[in-house]
Scaffold this motif. Structure first.
Motif, PDB file in Angstrom:
ATOM      1  N   PHE B  54       0.801  -1.228   0.000  1.00 39.68           N
ATOM      2  CA  PHE B  54       0.000   0.000   0.000  1.00 39.68           C
ATOM      3  C   PHE B  54       0.832   1.275   0.000  1.00 39.68           C
ATOM      4  O   PHE B  54       0.322   2.332  -0.310  1.00 39.68           O
ATOM      5  CB  PHE B  54      -0.950  -0.007   1.204  1.00 39.68           C
ATOM      6  N   VAL B  55       2.104   1.196   0.373  1.00 37.37           N
ATOM      7  CA  VAL B  55       2.890   2.424   0.477  1.00 37.37           C
ATOM      8  C   VAL B  55       4.074   2.446  -0.491  1.00 37.37           C
ATOM      9  O   VAL B  55       4.166   3.299  -1.352  1.00 37.37           O
ATOM     10  CB  VAL B  55       3.396   2.626   1.930  1.00 37.37           C
ATOM     11  N   ASP B  56       4.944   1.454  -0.344  1.00 32.02           N
ATOM     12  CA  ASP B  56       6.206   1.523  -1.069  1.00 32.02           C
ATOM     13  C   ASP B  56       6.100   1.121  -2.534  1.00 32.02           C
ATOM     14  O   ASP B  56       6.863   1.604  -3.369  1.00 32.02           O
ATOM     15  CB  ASP B  56       7.252   0.624  -0.392  1.00 32.02           C
ATOM     16  N   ALA B  57       5.191   0.200  -2.831  1.00 24.68           N
ATOM     17  CA  ALA B  57       5.157  -0.352  -4.183  1.00 24.68           C
ATOM     18  C   ALA B  57       4.746   0.704  -5.189  1.00 24.68           C
ATOM     19  O   ALA B  57       3.968   1.605  -4.876  1.00 24.68           O
ATOM     20  CB  ALA B  57       4.193  -1.530  -4.240  1.00 24.68           C
ATOM     21  N   SER B  58       5.293   0.569  -6.408  1.00 25.38           N
ATOM     22  CA  SER B  58       4.830   1.457  -7.473  1.00 25.38           C
ATOM     23  C   SER B  58       4.085   0.606  -8.496  1.00 25.38           C
ATOM     24  O   SER B  58       4.684  -0.138  -9.257  1.00 25.38           O
ATOM     25  CB  SER B  58       6.010   2.177  -8.117  1.00 25.38           C
ATOM     26  N   TRP B  59       2.778   0.686  -8.433  1.00 25.28           N
ATOM     27  CA  TRP B  59       1.927  -0.157  -9.267  1.00 25.28           C
ATOM     28  C   TRP B  59       1.708   0.448 -10.645  1.00 25.28           C
ATOM     29  O   TRP B  59       0.989  -0.122 -11.451  1.00 25.28           O
ATOM     30  CB  TRP B  59       0.581  -0.386  -8.576  1.00 25.28           C
ATOM     31  N   GLY B  60       2.321   1.590 -10.870  1.00 22.06           N
ATOM     32  CA  GLY B  60       2.078   2.299 -12.129  1.00 22.06           C
ATOM     33  C   GLY B  60       2.352   1.443 -13.357  1.00 22.06           C
ATOM     34  O   GLY B  60       1.566   1.456 -14.307  1.00 22.06           O
ATOM     35  N   GLN B  61       3.450   0.690 -13.328  1.00 17.91           N
ATOM     36  CA  GLN B  61       3.798  -0.094 -14.507  1.00 17.91           C
ATOM     37  C   GLN B  61       2.822  -1.252 -14.737  1.00 17.91           C
ATOM     38  O   GLN B  61       2.511  -1.595 -15.875  1.00 17.91           O
ATOM     39  CB  GLN B  61       5.223  -0.652 -14.363  1.00 17.91           C
ATOM     40  N   VAL B  62       2.347  -1.841 -13.642  1.00 20.46           N
ATOM     41  CA  VAL B  62       1.338  -2.900 -13.788  1.00 20.46           C
ATOM     42  C   VAL B  62       0.077  -2.304 -14.408  1.00 20.46           C
ATOM     43  O   VAL B  62      -0.491  -2.827 -15.361  1.00 20.46           O
ATOM     44  CB  VAL B  62       1.013  -3.538 -12.417  1.00 20.46           C
ATOM     45  N   TRP B  63      -0.337  -1.187 -13.852  1.00 22.36           N
ATOM     46  CA  TRP B  63      -1.559  -0.527 -14.299  1.00 22.36           C
ATOM     47  C   TRP B  63      -1.455  -0.116 -15.764  1.00 22.36           C
ATOM     48  O   TRP B  63      -2.388  -0.279 -16.546  1.00 22.36           O
ATOM     49  CB  TRP B  63      -1.805   0.685 -13.388  1.00 22.36           C
ATOM     50  N   ALA B  64      -0.255   0.396 -16.151  1.00 27.02           N
ATOM     51  CA  ALA B  64      -0.092   0.919 -17.501  1.00 27.02           C
ATOM     52  C   ALA B  64      -0.040  -0.182 -18.550  1.00 27.02           C
ATOM     53  O   ALA B  64      -0.220   0.071 -19.739  1.00 27.02           O
ATOM     54  CB  ALA B  64       1.179   1.769 -17.570  1.00 27.02           C
ATOM     55  N   ASN B  65       0.220  -1.423 -18.128  1.00 21.75           N
ATOM     56  CA  ASN B  65       0.412  -2.496 -19.104  1.00 21.75           C
ATOM     57  C   ASN B  65      -0.709  -3.534 -19.079  1.00 21.75           C
ATOM     58  O   ASN B  65      -0.509  -4.681 -19.471  1.00 21.75           O
ATOM     59  CB  ASN B  65       1.756  -3.181 -18.858  1.00 21.75           C
ATOM     60  N   MET B  66      -1.869  -3.134 -18.618  1.00 19.30           N
ATOM     61  CA  MET B  66      -2.974  -4.075 -18.507  1.00 19.30           C
ATOM     62  C   MET B  66      -3.289  -4.774 -19.832  1.00 19.30           C
ATOM     63  O   MET B  66      -3.609  -5.948 -19.868  1.00 19.30           O
ATOM     64  CB  MET B  66      -4.223  -3.366 -17.988  1.00 19.30           C
ATOM     65  N   LYS B  67      -3.185  -4.024 -20.905  1.00 23.82           N
ATOM     66  CA  LYS B  67      -3.501  -4.648 -22.195  1.00 23.82           C
ATOM     67  C   LYS B  67      -2.485  -5.737 -22.520  1.00 23.82           C
ATOM     68  O   LYS B  67      -2.848  -6.809 -23.008  1.00 23.82           O
ATOM     69  CB  LYS B  67      -3.516  -3.589 -23.290  1.00 23.82           C
ATOM     70  N   LEU B  68      -1.220  -5.471 -22.234  1.00 29.58           N
ATOM     71  CA  LEU B  68      -0.199  -6.496 -22.477  1.00 29.58           C
ATOM     72  C   LEU B  68      -0.478  -7.733 -21.636  1.00 29.58           C
ATOM     73  O   LEU B  68      -0.407  -8.862 -22.124  1.00 29.58           O
ATOM     74  CB  LEU B  68       1.191  -5.952 -22.137  1.00 29.58           C
ATOM     75  N   PHE B  69      -0.795  -7.525 -20.359  1.00 29.91           N
ATOM     76  CA  PHE B  69      -1.107  -8.664 -19.498  1.00 29.91           C
ATOM     77  C   PHE B  69      -2.292  -9.449 -20.041  1.00 29.91           C
ATOM     78  O   PHE B  69      -2.327 -10.670 -19.988  1.00 29.91           O
ATOM     79  CB  PHE B  69      -1.424  -8.191 -18.073  1.00 29.91           C
ATOM     80  N   GLY B  70      -3.268  -8.725 -20.553  1.00 34.24           N
ATOM     81  CA  GLY B  70      -4.492  -9.385 -21.017  1.00 34.24           C
ATOM     82  C   GLY B  70      -4.282 -10.148 -22.303  1.00 34.24           C
ATOM     83  O   GLY B  70      -4.562 -11.346 -22.372  1.00 34.24           O
ATOM     84  N   VAL B  71      -3.801  -9.443 -23.350  1.00 35.30           N
ATOM     85  CA  VAL B  71      -3.778 -10.065 -24.675  1.00 35.30           C
ATOM     86  C   VAL B  71      -2.449  -9.874 -25.404  1.00 35.30           C
ATOM     87  O   VAL B  71      -2.334 -10.258 -26.565  1.00 35.30           O
ATOM     88  CB  VAL B  71      -4.917  -9.521 -25.566  1.00 35.30           C
ATOM     89  N   TYR B  72      -1.494  -9.230 -24.788  1.00 30.33           N
ATOM     90  CA  TYR B  72      -0.203  -8.968 -25.407  1.00 30.33           C
ATOM     91  C   TYR B  72      -0.380  -8.138 -26.674  1.00 30.33           C
ATOM     92  O   TYR B  72      -0.953  -7.055 -26.610  1.00 30.33           O
ATOM     93  CB  TYR B  72       0.537 -10.289 -25.653  1.00 30.33           C
ATOM     94  N   ARG B  73       0.052  -8.649 -27.863  1.00 35.80           N
ATOM     95  CA  ARG B  73       0.058  -7.822 -29.077  1.00 35.80           C
ATOM     96  C   ARG B  73      -1.211  -7.928 -29.892  1.00 35.80           C
ATOM     97  O   ARG B  73      -1.247  -7.532 -31.047  1.00 35.80           O
ATOM     98  CB  ARG B  73       1.258  -8.213 -29.949  1.00 35.80           C
ATOM     99  N   TYR B  74      -2.249  -8.549 -29.332  1.00 39.56           N
ATOM    100  CA  TYR B  74      -3.496  -8.655 -30.086  1.00 39.56           C
ATOM    101  C   TYR B  74      -3.956  -7.241 -30.421  1.00 39.56           C
ATOM    102  O   TYR B  74      -3.972  -6.376 -29.538  1.00 39.56           O
ATOM    103  CB  TYR B  74      -4.543  -9.377 -29.239  1.00 39.56           C
ATOM    104  N   PRO B  75      -4.326  -6.983 -31.694  1.00 39.44           N
ATOM    105  CA  PRO B  75      -4.601  -5.592 -32.096  1.00 39.44           C
ATOM    106  C   PRO B  75      -5.648  -4.922 -31.205  1.00 39.44           C
ATOM    107  O   PRO B  75      -6.680  -5.514 -30.905  1.00 39.44           O
ATOM    108  CB  PRO B  75      -5.127  -5.727 -33.525  1.00 39.44           C
ATOM    109  N   ALA B  76      -5.378  -3.661 -30.852  1.00 40.51           N
ATOM    110  CA  ALA B  76      -6.265  -2.959 -29.930  1.00 40.51           C
ATOM    111  C   ALA B  76      -7.655  -2.762 -30.522  1.00 40.51           C
ATOM    112  O   ALA B  76      -8.660  -2.809 -29.808  1.00 40.51           O
ATOM    113  CB  ALA B  76      -5.660  -1.609 -29.549  1.00 40.51           C
ATOM    114  N   ASP B  77      -7.731  -2.572 -31.853  1.00 41.15           N
ATOM    115  CA  ASP B  77      -9.051  -2.336 -32.443  1.00 41.15           C
ATOM    116  C   ASP B  77      -9.851  -3.636 -32.557  1.00 41.15           C
ATOM    117  O   ASP B  77     -11.027  -3.611 -32.902  1.00 41.15           O
ATOM    118  CB  ASP B  77      -8.900  -1.686 -33.826  1.00 41.15           C
ATOM    119  N   LEU B  78      -9.213  -4.769 -32.295  1.00 44.04           N
ATOM    120  CA  LEU B  78      -9.927  -6.048 -32.402  1.00 44.04           C
ATOM    121  C   LEU B  78     -10.188  -6.672 -31.036  1.00 44.04           C
ATOM    122  O   LEU B  78     -10.520  -7.846 -30.933  1.00 44.04           O
ATOM    123  CB  LEU B  78      -9.123  -7.039 -33.255  1.00 44.04           C
TER     124      LEU B  78
END
Lengths: 260, 405
Positions: B54-78
């Motif tokens: 809750f304090v020290d961690a920087s979750w920004g990179q996890v948050w910013a890469n949600m699409k990569l975590f979900g589908v990686y390079r699958y086209p965003a418009d699809l």
């Protein structure tokens, strides 16, 4: 002590005049090197009730298990309702359709309800319609006295009830012969009677039955013939009265004195 | 004369947190010491973990890469395509849950997944414009399925077929139908990745099930050719680690099929390896179940005139499979996590994305890196799915236990 029957073959032939349904000629069977059935000659007429008695390990269970080919025999002929049991799978299936078997351990299918246990073979083997099979199943469940248990699972029934279901399951297939392999040996003493009652009624209705049992009361009431086996051989054959009043062989006497 | 003893009420149980504490944690001096020491250590560890999360961690990179975590390079418009597949699955699961009713295995699973979908929908509406409408539609599809199942329980008969159809159709939807451009264009499987890929590979357990059952039955066959083939297959496959089979599959499969190595997508090679690997283990699990079925069951079935095949299918297998459900679910959980090994053949699954995210330039700018954050996130997601399977399995065991034995 000498062996009374060494070299002697005792034939358990059905009385003449009847219609033969089972004929066993010169049957021999080995489990590995162990000679478990030795020169068995036996026949059964339609409508007869034959009771097989004998000490454990005498081969009596193996003998009736040969009749529907749950055990293969190595020598001799077994003919059931005109069909000889050989390696021919179709002949074996045919014989099994016409012979019902009741086991010591009931062997109901635990994952099926009572009704499904009974209707499985009629639907799959006899190709009856489901409704027809269920109707017949209920008829036989009433006959063995437990129609109200039709939708329970075997695990929810007492041993006596399970064995009665097993009998109903066999009867629903409409067999010509019923084989009973120590049907009451695994039961609590207080429920043996309810199973025997069903068997007595069945015998009185004219079913052909071969019964391996120690229940001498049953033999006395409905048995036409009693066969005493020991060490894989038939030792003595006679009416129940003969066995109770005047058994000939010393070995028979020794056995009967222990169980009566 | 015999007089039966009249029933008496049971003693009033002493309950309450204080009683419980005294009985379980402070029953003796040594227990009290143990409780205090353990409690201090656990509290200390939890405090530090919470401090980090809750304090020290920087979750920004996890948050910013949600699409990569979900589908990686699958086209965003699809993105509507994988989410349409998800919607279909939630619809079918919802229908099963609706038929099953409150408290059923499917209903419990359905509501757990709906909870996750609901959370994602809220996040999508608030923060993710590209899927702002899509995630809530998955949620709606689930509820529509649920209502359908409740209103028309008879759909239960069609559901197995619907699942099978959706399994195939879903892959088509993911893959696309026309080359070039447009909403239905082909997305080559090398662009599939992230959690999407993990789930796709995990479905390898589905074909491995019938294969495993066939191998287990084959192993007990009286025909030596079949028997020894099955034994050899099972033992050889189990004799080497999955990671090696993945490697071999990526090199060997093109060779066996005599095609150019690049014409077989890596995902397909990995899929075959995972399925066959899983089948070998499945076979051994099923064999254990086959051995647990008493001989008398077969004898009773044969004595009634059922054929050998009917006996196997109607009597032996149902009982055998029931007995090994825990083992099979355990295997499913294991396989779910083992899919993370596909990085060896160049695939980027959920786990591999975490690795990639942690070495992004932006991640390296964060003091101390973000590895811990990224892997904690991945661990939580893996845990959610693995634990869900475990819960479902326990409930299934309990239900099947009713009336059996």
């Amino acid at each position: 002590m000498t062996q009374a029957t060494t070299g002697t073959v005792v034939r358990a032939d059905a009385p003449p005049g009847g219609e033969r349904i089972i004929e066993i000629e010169g049957l021999n069977k080995w489990f590995g090197d162990f000679h478990v059935l030795r020169d068995i000659y036996m026949s059964v007429n339609k409508g007869e009730v034959v009771v097989i008695i004998g000490p454990s390990g005498s081969g009596k269970s193996t003998l009736i298990r040969c009749i529907n080919r749950l055990e293969e025999h190595q020598e001799g002929r077994i003919v059931v309702d005109g069909i000889e049991l050989t390696d021919d799978v179709r002949a074996i299936d045919k014989v099994r359709r016409e012979t019902g078997m009741v086991f010591q351990q009931f062997n109901l299918f635990p994952h099926l309800t009572v009704l499904e246990n009974i209707t499985l073979a009629p639907i799959r083997v006899r190709r009856w319609k489901k409704s027809e099979a269920e109707e017949r199943a209920m008829f036989f469940l009433e006959k063995v006295g437990i129609p109200e248990q039709a939708h329970k699972y075997p695990g929810q029934l007492s041993g006596g009830q399970q064995q009665r279901v097993a009998i109903a399951r066999s009867l629903t297939m409409g067999p010509k012969v019923m084989l009973f392999d120590e049907p009451t040996s695994a039961l609590d003493p207080e429920v043996i009677g309810e199973v025997l009652d069903v068997m007595v009624q069945l015998a009185k209705e004219g079913m052909t039955m071969i019964v391996v049992t120690h229940e001498m009361g049953f033999a006395r009431e409905v048995g036409d013939r009693v066969v005493f086996m020991d060490a894989g051989q038939i030792v003595e054959v006679g009416t129940p009265e003969h066995f109770f009043q005047n058994p000939r062989e010393p070995r028979t006497r020794a056995f009967l004195s222990k169980i009566l | 004369m015999f007089v039966p003893i009249a029933p008496r009420p049971a003693p009033v149980p002493t309950r309450g947190p204080v009683v419980w504490l005294r009985k379980n944690l402070f029953s003796s001096p040594s227990n009290t010491v143990l409780t205090i020491v353990t409690g201090t250590v656990v509290a200390f560890a939890l405090y530090n973990l919470a401090l980090f999360v809750f304090v020290d961690a920087s979750w920004g990179q996890v948050w910013a890469n949600m699409k990569l975590f979900g589908v990686y390079r699958y086209p965003a418009d699809l993105l509507w395509r994988p989410l349409a597949v998800a919607a279909g699955m939630m619809f079918l699961l919802g229908a099963m849950a609706g038929v099953g009713g409150r408290g059923s295995i499917t209903a419990n699973a359905f509501f757990a997944f709906q909870g996750l979908v609901g959370l994602l929908s809220v996040l999508a509406v608030l923060f993710w414009p590209s899927v702002r409408v899509l995630w809530p539609m998955v949620l709606v599809a689930g509820f529509v399925g649920f209502l359908l199942g409740r209103a028309r329980p008879r759909v239960v008969r069609a559901l197995p077929w619907a699942w099978a159809a959706w399994f195939v159709l879903g892959l088509v939807v993911l893959y696309g139908v026309v080359p070039g451009t447009g909403p239905l264009r082909v997305v080559p499987s090398r662009d599939w990745g992230g959690f999407l890929l993990t789930l796709v590979l995990f479905t390898g357990i589905i074909p491995s099930f019938p294969l495993g059952v066939a191998l287990a039955l084959g192993r007990t066959s009286r025909l030596p050719a079949i028997k020894y083939f099955c034994i050899a297959f099972i033992e050889i496959v189990r004799g080497a680690p999955l990671i090696m089979w993945l490697f071999i599959a990526s090199l060997l499969l093109p060779l066996i099929l005599n095609v150019d190595a690049n014409s077989l997508p890596a995902i397909m090679r990995a899929y075959v390896a995972i399925t066959l690997f899983s089948a070998a283990y499945m076979a051994e699990n099923v064999r254990g179940g086959l051995q647990a079925v008493p001989r008398g069951q077969v004898e009773a079935a044969r004595a009634l005139g059922l054929s050998a095949w009917q006996t196997t299918m109607l009597i032996v297998l149902p009982q055998a499979l029931r007995a090994v459900i825990p083992a099979i679910v355990g295997q499913a959980i294991g396989l779910f996590k083992d899919t993370s090994l596909v990085f060896i053949v160049g695939l980027v699954d959920f786990f591999r994305v975490a690795d990639l995210v942690s070495v992004q330039p932006q991640s390296l700018l964060v003091t101390g890196g973000v590895k811990l954050e990224v892997f904690l996130f991945v661990a939580v997601i893996y845990f959610f799915f693995a634990y869900r399977m475990s819960v479902a399995s326990r409930q299934l065991e309990r239900q099947l236990g009713v009336g059996v034995r």
